[in-house]
Design a protein around this motif. Structure first.
Motif, PDB file in Angstrom:
ATOM      1  N   GLN A  41      69.946  -6.534  55.434  1.00  0.00           N
ATOM      2  CA  GLN A  41      71.103  -5.680  55.151  1.00  0.00           C
ATOM      3  C   GLN A  41      71.700  -5.085  56.432  1.00  0.00           C
ATOM      4  O   GLN A  41      72.823  -4.580  56.428  1.00  0.00           O
ATOM      5  N   TYR A  42      70.934  -5.144  57.526  1.00  0.00           N
ATOM      6  CA  TYR A  42      71.392  -4.551  58.778  1.00  0.00           C
ATOM      7  C   TYR A  42      72.189  -5.515  59.649  1.00  0.00           C
ATOM      8  O   TYR A  42      72.719  -5.112  60.694  1.00  0.00           O
ATOM      9  N   ASN A  43      72.281  -6.758  59.251  1.00  0.00           N
ATOM     10  CA  ASN A  43      72.900  -7.755  60.119  1.00  0.00           C
ATOM     11  C   ASN A  43      74.383  -7.510  60.362  1.00  0.00           C
ATOM     12  O   ASN A  43      74.891  -7.815  61.443  1.00  0.00           O
ATOM     13  N   GLU A  44      75.081  -6.970  59.391  1.00  0.00           N
ATOM     14  CA  GLU A  44      76.512  -6.690  59.586  1.00  0.00           C
ATOM     15  C   GLU A  44      76.707  -5.652  60.687  1.00  0.00           C
ATOM     16  O   GLU A  44      77.509  -5.851  61.613  1.00  0.00           O
ATOM     17  N   GLU A  45      75.960  -4.559  60.606  1.00  0.00           N
ATOM     18  CA  GLU A  45      76.065  -3.515  61.617  1.00  0.00           C
ATOM     19  C   GLU A  45      75.666  -4.039  62.990  1.00  0.00           C
ATOM     20  O   GLU A  45      76.341  -3.774  63.997  1.00  0.00           O
ATOM     21  N   LEU A  46      74.574  -4.797  63.035  1.00  0.00           N
ATOM     22  CA  LEU A  46      74.091  -5.288  64.314  1.00  0.00           C
ATOM     23  C   LEU A  46      75.007  -6.352  64.912  1.00  0.00           C
ATOM     24  O   LEU A  46      75.116  -6.469  66.141  1.00  0.00           O
ATOM     25  N   ALA A  47      75.661  -7.131  64.047  1.00  0.00           N
ATOM     26  CA  ALA A  47      76.609  -8.133  64.558  1.00  0.00           C
ATOM     27  C   ALA A  47      77.739  -7.442  65.303  1.00  0.00           C
ATOM     28  O   ALA A  47      78.217  -7.934  66.344  1.00  0.00           O
ATOM     29  N   ASN A  48      78.167  -6.304  64.798  1.00  0.00           N
ATOM     30  CA  ASN A  48      79.202  -5.541  65.492  1.00  0.00           C
ATOM     31  C   ASN A  48      78.654  -4.947  66.786  1.00  0.00           C
ATOM     32  O   ASN A  48      79.322  -4.980  67.829  1.00  0.00           O
ATOM     33  N   LEU A  49      77.428  -4.405  66.728  1.00  0.00           N
ATOM     34  CA  LEU A  49      76.835  -3.832  67.937  1.00  0.00           C
ATOM     35  C   LEU A  49      76.622  -4.896  69.011  1.00  0.00           C
ATOM     36  O   LEU A  49      76.673  -4.591  70.211  1.00  0.00           O
ATOM     37  N   LYS A  50      76.415  -6.116  68.579  1.00  0.00           N
ATOM     38  CA  LYS A  50      76.274  -7.210  69.538  1.00  0.00           C
ATOM     39  C   LYS A  50      77.595  -7.430  70.289  1.00  0.00           C
ATOM     40  O   LYS A  50      77.608  -7.640  71.508  1.00  0.00           O
ATOM     41  N   VAL A  51      78.686  -7.370  69.553  1.00  0.00           N
ATOM     42  CA  VAL A  51      80.005  -7.493  70.183  1.00  0.00           C
ATOM     43  C   VAL A  51      80.222  -6.351  71.168  1.00  0.00           C
ATOM     44  O   VAL A  51      80.647  -6.561  72.312  1.00  0.00           O
ATOM     45  N   GLN A  52      79.909  -5.126  70.721  1.00  0.00           N
ATOM     46  CA  GLN A  52      80.114  -3.945  71.573  1.00  0.00           C
ATOM     47  C   GLN A  52      79.230  -3.994  72.816  1.00  0.00           C
ATOM     48  O   GLN A  52      79.688  -3.687  73.924  1.00  0.00           O
ATOM     49  N   SER A  53      77.973  -4.379  72.628  1.00  0.00           N
ATOM     50  CA  SER A  53      77.045  -4.446  73.764  1.00  0.00           C
ATOM     51  C   SER A  53      77.509  -5.467  74.793  1.00  0.00           C
ATOM     52  O   SER A  53      77.477  -5.220  76.008  1.00  0.00           O
ATOM     53  N   GLN A  54      77.938  -6.634  74.302  1.00  0.00           N
ATOM     54  CA  GLN A  54      78.385  -7.689  75.214  1.00  0.00           C
ATOM     55  C   GLN A  54      79.660  -7.273  75.948  1.00  0.00           C
ATOM     56  O   GLN A  54      79.812  -7.572  77.146  1.00  0.00           O
ATOM     57  N   TYR A  55      80.537  -6.583  75.253  1.00  0.00           N
ATOM     58  CA  TYR A  55      81.786  -6.132  75.880  1.00  0.00           C
ATOM     59  C   TYR A  55      81.493  -5.120  76.991  1.00  0.00           C
ATOM     60  O   TYR A  55      82.025  -5.216  78.107  1.00  0.00           O
ATOM     61  N   GLU A  56      80.627  -4.161  76.690  1.00  0.00           N
ATOM     62  CA  GLU A  56      80.282  -3.145  77.679  1.00  0.00           C
ATOM     63  C   GLU A  56      79.508  -3.762  78.849  1.00  0.00           C
ATOM     64  O   GLU A  56      79.658  -3.346  80.002  1.00  0.00           O
ATOM     65  N   LEU A  57      78.670  -4.759  78.539  1.00  0.00           N
ATOM     66  CA  LEU A  57      77.960  -5.474  79.595  1.00  0.00           C
ATOM     67  C   LEU A  57      78.952  -6.176  80.517  1.00  0.00           C
ATOM     68  O   LEU A  57      78.829  -6.113  81.747  1.00  0.00           O
TER      69      LEU A  57
END
Length: 299
Positions: free
Chosen positions: A206-222
């Motif tokens: 159930q957490y994959n939707e939230e984490l998929a977005n955080l993956k985008v955010q993390s990669q962008y900030e990286l």
């Protein structure tokens, strides 16, 4: 004042009886025969005094090797530890019993109790999950070994619970990396890796939707804090991760946040492309001027 006297007398009687029982148990330990201790251990066990039962079983088990009573003594000693919530010890004793008496009518139950003890010894999700992984292996091994057992359904329920703990632990770990990612570039990268691992290990979470977005955010900030020679590749991954996110969750509540990162990465890539073009043109111009100068020198 007078009302206290009956209670004082009752307390006195309780203390006397407890002392007498303790003295009797001490005499049994010191002077009792193996047979007497075995009988007493069983009696204590039936009465629910698992501590004394366990003490007596531990004393006599080494003396019962080769005796027909040894099997029951080891089995109930393991249960005595379990009833005292000494799950690490009970798991060890049940496993040892199964290894020693694999053909016993009690072997299946002992194997289940080994796995169940490991399950009971598994910590909350926020602690180290080494024991949880061991418990999962034990429960799954039991199901594979005894698929038709009356305990198999219980094992399946325990597995669901333990896997949820691992899922929760991995989720919190991924979020922690993201929350602390402002500290170093390594944390940004760790957040992306942790989310990748989570998505692989828990594809239906159930957490994959939230984490998929955080993956985008993390990669962008990286990408934003990376050295110039790494930015193009990392901004490109932002676009890739966002497209994967949108394909999987087209109606997500995180779409706007993801879109912002996508737009930022797109703009950054456009700027990089313009810079690369300017550098390319400058190099071409320099090469052209160098060629002209070389021709002039030759003339």
């Amino acid at each position: 004042m007078f009302l206290k006297r009956p209670y004082t007398a009752l307390l006195f009687v309780v203390i006397v009886l407890a002392s007498a029982c303790s003295a009797k148990f001490t005499r049994l330990q010191k002077k009792g025969t193996t047979e007497e201790k075995y009988k007493a251990a069983n009696d204590y066990y039936k009465k629910g005094d698992y501590y004394k039962a366990g003490l007596l079983f531990e004393e006599i088990i080494p003396l019962l090797k080769g005796d027909s009573l040894a099997e029951n003594a080891q089995f109930y000693n393991a249960y005595a530890q379990f009833q005292q919530k000494q799950y690490s010890m009970s798991s060890y004793l049940f496993k040892s019993f199964y290894a020693t008496y694999a053909n016993s009518p009690l072997a299946e139950e002992a194997f289940y109790m080994y796995a169940f003890s490991m399950y009971k010894d598994s910590p909350n999700y926020n602690l180290d999950q080494t024991n949880t992984i061991t418990a999962i292996d034990a429960l799954q091994t039991f199901i594979n070994s005894f698929p038709d057992s009356k305990y198999a359904a219980n094992c399946s329920e325990h597995l669901i619970d333990l896997r949820h703990r691992l899922e929760q632990k991995a989720y919190e770990k991924a979020k922690l990396y993201y929350k602390t990612s402002g500290v170093t570039i390594a944390n940004f990268k760790a957040a992306v890796v942790a989310i990748d691992n989570f998505q692989r290990d828990f594809p239906d979470s159930q957490y994959n939707e939230e984490l998929a977005n955080l993956k985008v955010q993390s990669q962008y900030e990286l990408a934003m804090v990376s050295f110039e020679n790494k930015q193009k590749e990392r901004y490109t991954d932002v676009l890739k991760f966002y497209e994967e996110f949108v394909d999987a969750y087209p109606n997500s509540k995180y779409i706007k946040q993801g879109q912002k990162a996508y737009d930022g990465a797109t703009k950054a890539l456009e700027d990089i492309a313009k810079q690369e073009q300017r550098i390319k043109e400058l190099k071409a111009k320099q090469a052209e001027e160098a060629a002209k100068a070389d021709t002039a020198n030759k003339g």
